[in-house]
Motif scaffolding. Structure first.
Motif, PDB file in Angstrom:
ATOM      1  N   THR A   1      15.440   2.106  -6.153  1.00  0.00           N
ATOM      2  CA  THR A   1      14.478   1.937  -5.078  1.00  0.00           C
ATOM      3  C   THR A   1      14.266   3.157  -4.202  1.00  0.00           C
ATOM      4  OG1 THR A   1      13.795   0.346  -3.378  1.00  0.00           O
ATOM      5  CG2 THR A   1      16.075   1.094  -3.298  1.00  0.00           C
ATOM      6  N   ASP A   2      15.179   4.139  -4.212  1.00  0.00           N
ATOM      7  CA  ASP A   2      15.021   5.285  -3.313  1.00  0.00           C
ATOM      8  C   ASP A   2      14.614   6.565  -4.026  1.00  0.00           C
ATOM      9  OD1 ASP A   2      17.327   5.919  -4.635  1.00  0.00           O
ATOM     10  OD2 ASP A   2      18.551   6.280  -2.868  1.00  0.00           O
ATOM     11  N   GLY A   3      14.217   6.447  -5.305  1.00  0.00           N
ATOM     12  CA  GLY A   3      13.772   7.626  -6.031  1.00  0.00           C
ATOM     13  C   GLY A   3      14.854   8.656  -6.264  1.00  0.00           C
ATOM     14  N   TYR A   4      16.111   8.257  -6.098  1.00  0.00           N
ATOM     15  CA  TYR A   4      17.278   9.125  -6.294  1.00  0.00           C
ATOM     16  C   TYR A   4      17.314  10.293  -5.312  1.00  0.00           C
ATOM     17  CZ  TYR A   4      18.061   6.172 -10.240  1.00  0.00           C
ATOM     18  OH  TYR A   4      18.273   5.053 -11.004  1.00  0.00           O
ATOM     19  N   GLY A   5      16.702  10.080  -4.147  1.00  0.00           N
ATOM     20  CA  GLY A   5      16.820  11.037  -3.054  1.00  0.00           C
ATOM     21  C   GLY A   5      16.188  12.391  -3.317  1.00  0.00           C
ATOM     22  N   LEU A   6      15.150  12.445  -4.148  1.00  0.00           N
ATOM     23  CA  LEU A   6      14.548  13.724  -4.500  1.00  0.00           C
ATOM     24  C   LEU A   6      13.305  14.057  -3.675  1.00  0.00           C
ATOM     25  CD1 LEU A   6      14.829  13.482  -8.404  1.00  0.00           C
ATOM     26  CD2 LEU A   6      16.438  14.537  -6.804  1.00  0.00           C
ATOM     27  N   ALA A   7      12.864  13.142  -2.827  1.00  0.00           N
ATOM     28  CA  ALA A   7      11.643  13.360  -2.047  1.00  0.00           C
ATOM     29  C   ALA A   7      11.938  14.103  -0.748  1.00  0.00           C
ATOM     30  CB  ALA A   7      10.968  12.024  -1.747  1.00  0.00           C
ATOM     31  N   ASP A   8      10.912  14.773  -0.214  1.00  0.00           N
ATOM     32  CA  ASP A   8      11.019  15.450   1.080  1.00  0.00           C
ATOM     33  C   ASP A   8      10.655  14.511   2.221  1.00  0.00           C
ATOM     34  OD1 ASP A   8      11.774  17.860   0.027  1.00  0.00           O
ATOM     35  OD2 ASP A   8       9.759  18.743   0.070  1.00  0.00           O
ATOM     36  N   CYS A   9      11.154  14.815   3.396  1.00  0.00           N
ATOM     37  CA  CYS A   9      10.747  14.087   4.598  1.00  0.00           C
ATOM     38  C   CYS A   9       9.407  14.659   5.067  1.00  0.00           C
ATOM     39  CB  CYS A   9      11.794  14.258   5.707  1.00  0.00           C
ATOM     40  SG  CYS A   9      13.357  13.422   5.372  1.00  0.00           S
ATOM     41  N   ILE A  10       8.387  13.810   5.070  1.00  0.00           N
ATOM     42  CA  ILE A  10       7.057  14.227   5.506  1.00  0.00           C
ATOM     43  C   ILE A  10       6.481  13.153   6.422  1.00  0.00           C
ATOM     44  CG2 ILE A  10       6.599  15.605   3.441  1.00  0.00           C
ATOM     45  CD1 ILE A  10       5.023  13.288   2.299  1.00  0.00           C
ATOM     46  N   PRO A  11       5.561  13.514   7.334  1.00  0.00           N
ATOM     47  CA  PRO A  11       4.972  12.516   8.231  1.00  0.00           C
ATOM     48  C   PRO A  11       4.339  11.374   7.444  1.00  0.00           C
ATOM     49  CG  PRO A  11       4.429  14.718   8.970  1.00  0.00           C
ATOM     50  CD  PRO A  11       5.067  14.870   7.611  1.00  0.00           C
ATOM     51  N   SER A  12       4.593  10.145   7.897  1.00  0.00           N
ATOM     52  CA  SER A  12       4.102   8.972   7.182  1.00  0.00           C
ATOM     53  C   SER A  12       3.233   8.096   8.086  1.00  0.00           C
ATOM     54  CB  SER A  12       5.281   8.142   6.650  1.00  0.00           C
ATOM     55  OG  SER A  12       4.838   6.936   6.083  1.00  0.00           O
ATOM     56  N   GLU A  13       2.037   7.772   7.621  1.00  0.00           N
ATOM     57  CA  GLU A  13       1.171   6.850   8.355  1.00  0.00           C
ATOM     58  C   GLU A  13       1.799   5.470   8.444  1.00  0.00           C
ATOM     59  OE1 GLU A  13      -2.624   6.783   6.544  1.00  0.00           O
ATOM     60  OE2 GLU A  13      -3.099   8.890   6.997  1.00  0.00           O
ATOM     61  N   ARG A  14       2.620   5.136   7.474  1.00  0.00           N
ATOM     62  CA  ARG A  14       3.254   3.812   7.449  1.00  0.00           C
ATOM     63  C   ARG A  14       4.195   3.626   8.619  1.00  0.00           C
ATOM     64  NH1 ARG A  14       3.935   0.517   2.894  1.00  0.00           N
ATOM     65  NH2 ARG A  14       2.235   1.756   2.054  1.00  0.00           N
ATOM     66  N   PHE A  15       4.732   4.757   9.150  1.00  0.00           N
ATOM     67  CA  PHE A  15       5.678   4.682  10.256  1.00  0.00           C
ATOM     68  C   PHE A  15       5.216   5.532  11.434  1.00  0.00           C
ATOM     69  CE2 PHE A  15       8.140   3.420   6.575  1.00  0.00           C
ATOM     70  CZ  PHE A  15       8.746   2.257   7.046  1.00  0.00           C
ATOM     71  N   ALA A  16       3.965   5.350  11.796  1.00  0.00           N
ATOM     72  CA  ALA A  16       3.391   5.967  13.000  1.00  0.00           C
ATOM     73  C   ALA A  16       3.610   7.479  13.051  1.00  0.00           C
ATOM     74  CB  ALA A  16       3.975   5.312  14.255  1.00  0.00           C
TER      75      ALA A  16
ATOM     76  N   HIS B   1       8.724   9.470   0.301  1.00  0.00           N
ATOM     77  CA  HIS B   1       7.833   8.641  -0.511  1.00  0.00           C
ATOM     78  C   HIS B   1       8.226   8.786  -1.977  1.00  0.00           C
ATOM     79  CE1 HIS B   1       5.650   9.317   3.220  1.00  0.00           C
ATOM     80  NE2 HIS B   1       4.839   8.317   2.922  1.00  0.00           N
ATOM     81  N   SER B   2       8.543   7.663  -2.605  1.00  0.00           N
ATOM     82  CA  SER B   2       8.932   7.702  -4.013  1.00  0.00           C
ATOM     83  C   SER B   2       8.405   6.463  -4.739  1.00  0.00           C
ATOM     84  CB  SER B   2      10.454   7.771  -4.158  1.00  0.00           C
ATOM     85  OG  SER B   2      11.066   6.600  -3.635  1.00  0.00           O
ATOM     86  N   LYS B   3       8.486   6.528  -6.065  1.00  0.00           N
ATOM     87  CA  LYS B   3       8.028   5.399  -6.883  1.00  0.00           C
ATOM     88  C   LYS B   3       8.773   5.430  -8.211  1.00  0.00           C
ATOM     89  CE  LYS B   3       3.941   3.587  -9.297  1.00  0.00           C
ATOM     90  NZ  LYS B   3       2.490   3.754  -9.572  1.00  0.00           N
ATOM     91  N   PHE B   4       9.025   4.252  -8.784  1.00  0.00           N
ATOM     92  CA  PHE B   4       9.582   4.207 -10.127  1.00  0.00           C
ATOM     93  C   PHE B   4       8.830   3.170 -10.950  1.00  0.00           C
ATOM     94  CE2 PHE B   4      11.962   0.617  -8.424  1.00  0.00           C
ATOM     95  CZ  PHE B   4      11.987  -0.272  -9.498  1.00  0.00           C
ATOM     96  N   VAL B   5       8.795   3.401 -12.264  1.00  0.00           N
ATOM     97  CA  VAL B   5       8.223   2.442 -13.224  1.00  0.00           C
ATOM     98  C   VAL B   5       9.209   2.344 -14.381  1.00  0.00           C
ATOM     99  CG1 VAL B   5       6.300   1.850 -14.726  1.00  0.00           C
ATOM    100  CG2 VAL B   5       5.865   3.120 -12.608  1.00  0.00           C
ATOM    101  N   LEU B   6       9.713   1.158 -14.615  1.00  0.00           N
ATOM    102  CA  LEU B   6      10.636   0.894 -15.723  1.00  0.00           C
ATOM    103  C   LEU B   6       9.979  -0.133 -16.637  1.00  0.00           C
ATOM    104  CD1 LEU B   6      13.531   1.134 -17.013  1.00  0.00           C
ATOM    105  CD2 LEU B   6      14.174  -0.807 -15.551  1.00  0.00           C
ATOM    106  N   LYS B   7       9.827   0.204 -17.912  1.00  0.00           N
ATOM    107  CA  LYS B   7       9.157  -0.754 -18.790  1.00  0.00           C
ATOM    108  C   LYS B   7       9.627  -0.651 -20.239  1.00  0.00           C
ATOM    109  CE  LYS B   7       5.021   2.180 -19.272  1.00  0.00           C
ATOM    110  NZ  LYS B   7       3.545   2.213 -19.062  1.00  0.00           N
ATOM    111  N   LEU B   8       9.487  -1.773 -20.921  1.00  0.00           N
ATOM    112  CA  LEU B   8       9.773  -1.870 -22.347  1.00  0.00           C
ATOM    113  C   LEU B   8       8.508  -2.375 -23.032  1.00  0.00           C
ATOM    114  CD1 LEU B   8      11.840  -1.806 -24.724  1.00  0.00           C
ATOM    115  CD2 LEU B   8      12.270  -4.230 -24.245  1.00  0.00           C
ATOM    116  N   THR B   9       7.976  -1.589 -23.950  1.00  0.00           N
ATOM    117  CA  THR B   9       6.777  -1.957 -24.692  1.00  0.00           C
ATOM    118  C   THR B   9       7.072  -1.837 -26.184  1.00  0.00           C
ATOM    119  OG1 THR B   9       5.884   0.295 -24.786  1.00  0.00           O
ATOM    120  CG2 THR B   9       5.382  -1.015 -22.808  1.00  0.00           C
ATOM    121  N   SER B  10       6.041  -1.975 -26.995  1.00  0.00           N
ATOM    122  CA  SER B  10       6.221  -1.830 -28.436  1.00  0.00           C
ATOM    123  C   SER B  10       6.631  -0.404 -28.800  1.00  0.00           C
ATOM    124  CB  SER B  10       4.921  -2.194 -29.159  1.00  0.00           C
ATOM    125  OG  SER B  10       3.849  -1.389 -28.707  1.00  0.00           O
TER     126      SER B  10
END
Length: 246
Positions: free
Chosen positions: A140-155, A161-170
């Motif tokens: 959930t925390d992107g393994y701590g690789l992101a920088d601290c930058i101003p966020s509109e989400r927190f005034a 800001h990070s994101k992950f996608v884990l999936k199993l397909t054909s």
């Protein structure tokens, strides 16, 4: 750069202190989980601990911890699939899933309060849900690789800001982790540092799972985004599941 502690259990006083601190600086703590938004419940989180031996807090470089945690999480996830496969509760040729989550965490020491937005949680086999929920918490925390930058989400307060996608397909199993840096130049510079640290880790990876992860992981930068992508084709995953079954 923030990194997770060896346990995900959250101390009540620390959590409340972070929450009040965010309120005092004008930020609005926001929490989301799964497909809905929910209030933070301390009783839900305080009993949660890792199912494996995470990398402890010590004097090692933060990148070593991030990379080590990435390997440990993916190895444990594959082992979990193998255990389910052995008892007939997971079928590589039939089951598919996809979970994706974006996270914004205010830059407060040891903070776990933030905005967690589930973009997808799709699974064809309900037996896999607990394993996927475990992975969701670990990644959930992107393994701590992101920088601290101003966020509109927190005034306007600094946040990662990070994101992950884990999936199993054909095609096989894939994990994509993205982290936002301050600028494209910072992303390129960080990519060189990350690549050098990852190469050292690759050289020490001898176990079958570690070697498979090393061989199939690619690092890249696109704009402000640093990407870590591991793709294990079904043939490679099937070999790992068979190895664990012995």
């Amino acid at each position: 750069m923030s990194n997770r502690r060896s346990q995900n259990s959250i101390i009540i006083l620390t959590t409340l202190g972070v929450y009040l601190g965010l309120v005092l600086v004008g930020a609005t703590p926001v929490l989301g989980h799964a497909a809905t938004t929910r209030h933070f419940e301390i009783s839900d989180e305080i009993e949660i601990k890792d199912d494996l031996d995470r990398k402890p807090d010590d004097e090692r470089d933060p990148l070593d911890l991030s990379i080590g945690n990435y390997y440990a999480d993916l190895e444990y996830f594959i082992s979990s699939l193998s255990r389910l496969n052995r008892v007939g509760k997971f079928h590589l040729t039939a089951d598919t899933f996809e979970i994706a989550q974006s996270t914004v965490l205010p830059c407060v020491h040891d903070n776990k309060i933030g905005s967690y937005t589930a973009e997808s949680f799709i699974v064809t086999n309900a037996t896999l849900r607990p394993t996927l929920e475990w992975a969701e918490k670990q990644m959930t925390d992107g393994y701590g690789l992101a920088d601290c930058i101003p966020s509109e989400r927190f005034a306007g307060q600094d946040a990662t800001h990070s994101k992950f996608v884990l999936k199993l397909t054909s095609s096989g199993l894939s994990l994509e982790v993205s982290n936002i840096k301050r600028s494209p130049a910072d992303a390129k510079a960080f990519l060189k540092e990350l690549d050098a640290a990852w190469e050292l880790f690759r050289k020490g990876s001898t176990a079958p799972e570690q070697k498979a992860i090393s061989d199939r992981t690619r690092l890249s930068a696109a704009g402000c985004n640093v990407l870590v992508v591991t793709r294990l084709p079904r043939a490679a995953l099937d070999t790992l599941l068979a190895k664990d079954a012995k």
